[in-house]
Design a protein around this motif. Structure first.
Motif, PDB file in Angstrom:
ATOM      1  N   SER A   1      39.692  18.278  32.729  1.00 33.98           N
ATOM      2  CA  SER A   1      38.601  18.991  32.052  1.00 33.98           C
ATOM      3  C   SER A   1      38.796  20.502  32.059  1.00 33.98           C
ATOM      4  O   SER A   1      38.286  21.207  31.192  1.00 33.98           O
TER       5      SER A   1
ATOM      6  N   CYS B   1      43.440  13.744  29.022  1.00 29.55           N
ATOM      7  CA  CYS B   1      42.076  14.090  28.623  1.00 29.55           C
ATOM      8  C   CYS B   1      41.149  14.219  29.821  1.00 29.55           C
ATOM      9  O   CYS B   1      40.026  14.717  29.690  1.00 29.55           O
ATOM     10  N   HIS B   2      41.594  13.727  31.007  1.00 30.91           N
ATOM     11  CA  HIS B   2      40.771  13.837  32.215  1.00 30.91           C
ATOM     12  C   HIS B   2      40.834  15.220  32.837  1.00 30.91           C
ATOM     13  O   HIS B   2      40.053  15.530  33.732  1.00 30.91           O
TER      14      HIS B   2
ATOM     15  N   ASN C   1      37.565  16.171  24.316  1.00 26.00           N
ATOM     16  CA  ASN C   1      36.687  16.235  25.489  1.00 26.00           C
ATOM     17  C   ASN C   1      37.112  17.300  26.490  1.00 26.00           C
ATOM     18  O   ASN C   1      36.482  17.430  27.539  1.00 26.00           O
ATOM     19  N   LEU C   2      38.188  18.047  26.208  1.00 24.56           N
ATOM     20  CA  LEU C   2      38.670  19.055  27.147  1.00 24.56           C
ATOM     21  C   LEU C   2      37.702  20.236  27.177  1.00 24.56           C
ATOM     22  O   LEU C   2      37.756  21.122  26.350  1.00 24.56           O
ATOM     23  N   SER C   3      36.833  20.255  28.190  1.00 21.85           N
ATOM     24  CA  SER C   3      35.815  21.309  28.266  1.00 21.85           C
ATOM     25  C   SER C   3      36.425  22.673  28.526  1.00 21.85           C
ATOM     26  O   SER C   3      35.821  23.698  28.227  1.00 21.85           O
TER      27      SER C   3
ATOM     28  N   THR D   1      43.715  17.065  39.134  1.00 23.22           N
ATOM     29  CA  THR D   1      42.468  17.315  38.401  1.00 23.22           C
ATOM     30  C   THR D   1      42.090  18.783  38.332  1.00 23.22           C
ATOM     31  O   THR D   1      41.194  19.147  37.577  1.00 23.22           O
TER      32      THR D   1
END
Length: 748
Positions: free
Chosen positions: A494, A491-492, A516-518, A470
């Motif tokens: 971030s 996509c997790h 959603n990739l910040s 992560t």
């Protein structure tokens, strides 16, 4: 919290409350009870709540001689002392690393006993009026580093040197944007022990008068624009133990005479910032034995080679060695390895060193070794105590006991590597490694960079990458043999800001959740936030963008890229990807994508590179793309686009027809196909000529239809109500009659 009942210790003479950013004080009124206090140290204690009265509290200590308030979150440097001030004994005052943002007050110079003053990094100003009035003449130590003072260094030195009785021993003026040349009057500071002028804009040579500073122990002229040859008078400074001349425009020769008289030298740092390495040439006899014994040496971007400097063999106390980019094309001498138990930092990278490395050496724990960019060969070493080892860009062969790139390794990555609990950066790019990614990799939960490009890895991209790793910031799987779909679990991640899956055999659609990739919506420095100290040791990586391979190091965190080119991806480009507001490069070329370019693509205002070539995309080029003013590399060739090419903003610079070739239905500059003149009665052609897309027309049609429907429903509803309800109808017409009568009266 610092307990205020410390103020009851009326006989206390020495109080040290210095902390590591964990202590704070509600006020300082309790200090008035310490009537015998001589020494007070509150370094790192947060006394921001006392910023309005700290000086008042200090002045109640008549015997105070030493006061240290370094980095105490103070914001007020009071302009004047109270008449009742008792600061009659103060000799040392350290207020550095606070944020006063004010002028230097006169009261500092009214304390006749004050001889050591440090206002470094305090955002103070107003230096020159005090210089001219001679206020600084009484100081033994003067620290004003990091205040962005500006002006000429010559004016500062001449004013300080003009004091009748010059007692200055330490002078720190680094990081102040001081410019100009050092004057000869610098030799007037006969008692000077330390001078720090680093990180300014000082030009010119070192004055020969520096040799008159016979008491000088530390000299720092680093990170300036000084030039010319190194003066030989430096070699007469017999008390000097610290010499830092790095990052200046030095040229000429450095002889052993420059160093012969420096018997106490402990730290020696020098480099030339001129483009040619031969600007500064070391010309030292092979058999010269220095009179000193260094613990720290750093020489870079100079001409020292081709032989390894033999005079260093006598330096048996070395703890840190940096000998980089010196044109040395020799074998590493055996005496270097004899120092392995003593050295904790060794960097001899960017030379032409050859030969094999010792398999085993007794390095001490937490040692840092960089041998990259040489011509070293043979098997890799097993140095168990080395905590950071950089061996990239050499000629090593054999099995892999460590993490390196750009060599000729084959086989699978040993699973033992994945048992390293603090593995942050795994870069084995450009080798001949094969097999599937080991499940053991999921144990590397601190991994932020995984670069395995240009190998022969196979299988699917594991879904657990997005579930376990992560902290991942950079994922580069380019140039392998991966198959299957792009996992949704990516996509997790971030914090991901480089995602390079190009040149594989991936299939399926592009996951819409990538929007959603910040990490691709901000410029946050992910690895510096998580790695701290180790972030400065990252050697960077090569990134393919704009058709070229570029190497990034310090700015790697600012590179935001998605590259899925040269795969077998199908489906449409997901509109969600247009929400990645800081995306810098998007390459989806050489796939099987179809459909239109998302209409909202114009929202990618920072996108510099867009390559959608060699797909099956259709429709018109969205007019919104003209708002992508950062775009400087575009390729839409070999698709099925139609209609006019936009002709505003950045598109005016895309005058190479190859950008649009292979789209026979496109028209307009720079293609030779002209767009047909619109027929006045043909609405479709009229909007076509205005650069309006099909989506634009559909949106307008929907808008007009909604307006018409709303009017009909609203108006019809009122009429129907009046028709069906007699009492409402009579009331309505009576109201209109009264309004009509009132208007007639008003007009008359």
């Amino acid at each position: 919290m610092v307990p205020p009942h410390l103020g009851n210790l009326s006989n206390l003479r020495h109080l040290d409350l210095s902390s590591s950013y964990s202590s704070w004080a509600a006020d300082l009124y309790w200090l008035s009870g310490l009537s015998s206090l001589e020494y007070l140290n509150m370094v790192y204690v947060n006394i921001s709540l006392a910023t309005t009265h700290w000086l008042q509290a200090i002045t109640m200590l008549p015997f105070l001689t030493d006061l240290y308030l370094y980095d105490c979150y103070l914001t007020s440097l009071h302009p004047s002392l109270l008449p009742s001030s008792n600061l009659t004994s103060l000799s040392v005052l350290d207020l550095s690393y606070n944020n006063f943002n004010s002028s230097i007050p006169q009261w500092l110079f009214n304390i006749s006993t004050l001889v050591d003053l440090d206002l470094g990094n305090c955002s103070v100003k107003g230096l020159y009026p005090h210089l001219a009035s001679g206020n600084f003449c009484c100081f033994r130590k003067l620290g004003l580093a990091g205040n962005d003072i500006g002006g000429e260094i010559s004016e500062v030195v001449r004013n300080l040197a003009g004091c009748t009785e010059n007692s200055l021993e330490e002078l720190s003026l680094s990081r102040n944007r001081l410019s100009g040349q050092l004057p000869d009057s610098i030799g007037h500071f006969k008692k000077l022990r330390s001078i720090s002028l680093g990180d300014n804009l000082i030009t010119g040579p070192i004055p020969a008068s520096v040799g008159e500073l016979s008491n000088l122990e530390s000299l720092d002229f680093s990170f300036n624009k000084m030039n010319g040859s190194i003066v030989e008078t430096l070699g007469t400074l017999g008390e000097l133990n610290h010499l830092d001349l790095r990052q200046n425009d030095w040229e000429g020769y450095l002889w052993q005479n420059h160093l012969q008289g420096l018997a106490k030298l402990d730290t020696f740092v020098i480099s030339s910032s001129l483009s040619s390495r031969k600007a500064l040439v070391f010309n030292i006899s092979y058999d010269w034995v220095p009179p000193f014994n260094l613990t720290f040496i750093s020489i870079s971007h100079c001409d020292v080679g081709p032989k390894f400097p033999a005079w260093l063999e006598s330096q048996t106390q070395l703890r840190q060695i940096f000998l980089t980019d010196l044109a040395i094309s020799d074998t590493i001498p055996h005496w270097i390895w004899k120092l392995s138990s003593n050295v904790f930092m060794l960097d001899i990278s960017n030379n032409q060193l050859r030969g094999e490395l010792p398999i085993s050496l007794p390095f001490s724990s937490d040692t840092w070794v960089n041998l990259s960019s040489n011509r070293l060969e043979g098997p890799l070493p097993l140095w168990p105590n080395v905590s950071y080892l950089i061996l990239a860009n050499n000629l090593f062969s054999g099995s892999i006991p460590a993490n390196v790139s750009h060599n000729h390794f084959s086989g699978e990555i040993p699973t033992s590597i994945f048992s390293l609990p603090r593995l942050f950066d795994l870069n084995v790019a450009s080798n001949n490694l094969s097999g599937e990614l080991s499940l053991s990799l999921k144990n590397c939960t601190n991994l932020y960079l995984l670069d395995i490009r240009v190998n022969r890895f196979t299988g699917n991209i594991p879904s657990w990458i997005g579930e376990s790793l992560t902290f991942m910031s950079v994922l580069c799987l380019r140039g392998n043999l991966f198959t299957g779909n792009i996992p949704q679990t990516l996509c997790h991640l971030s914090g991901l800001h480089i995602l390079d899956l190009a040149e594989n055999d991936l299939s399926g659609s592009i996951p819409a959740c990538l929007g959603n990739l910040s990490g691709l919506s901000s410029f946050a420095s992910y690895h510096q936030q998580t790695l701290g100290f180790l972030s400065y040791l990252v050697i960077g990586m090569e990134v393919v963008t704009k058709g070229r391979e570029l190497r990034y190091t310090l700015t790697l965190d600012l590179v935001n890229i998605i590259d899925f080119s040269s795969n077998n991806l199908t489906g449409e480009i997901p509109e969600e990807i247009t929400s990645l507001s800081t995306l810098g490069a998007l390459n989806l070329s050489h796939n099987q994508l179809k459909g239109w370019i998302p209409h909202k693509v114009g929202g990618l205002h920072l996108l510099e590179t867009l390559d959608l070539s060699s797909n099956h995309l259709s429709g018109q080029i969205p007019a919104t793309m003209t708002s992508m003013t950062s775009l400087n590399h575009l390729n839409l060739s070999w698709n099925n686009f139609s209609g006019p090419i936009p002709s505003a903003n950045q598109f005016l610079t895309f005058n190479d027809p190859s950008i649009y070739e292979g789209n026979p239905q496109l028209c307009g500059s720079p293609l030779s196909t002209k767009c047909t003149t619109p027929d006045v009665g043909d609405d479709g052609d009229r909007s076509y000529a205005n650069g309006e897309t099909d989506i634009d027309r559909y949106e307008k049609l929907g808008l007009y239809s909604s307006i018409a429907a709303g009017f009909l429903v609203g108006f019809g509803g009122v009429c129907l109500s009046l028709l069906m309800n007699q009492s409402w109808r009579h009331a309505y017409f009576r109201l209109t009659d009264r309004v009509q009568d009132w208007l007639i009266v008003v007009v008359v």
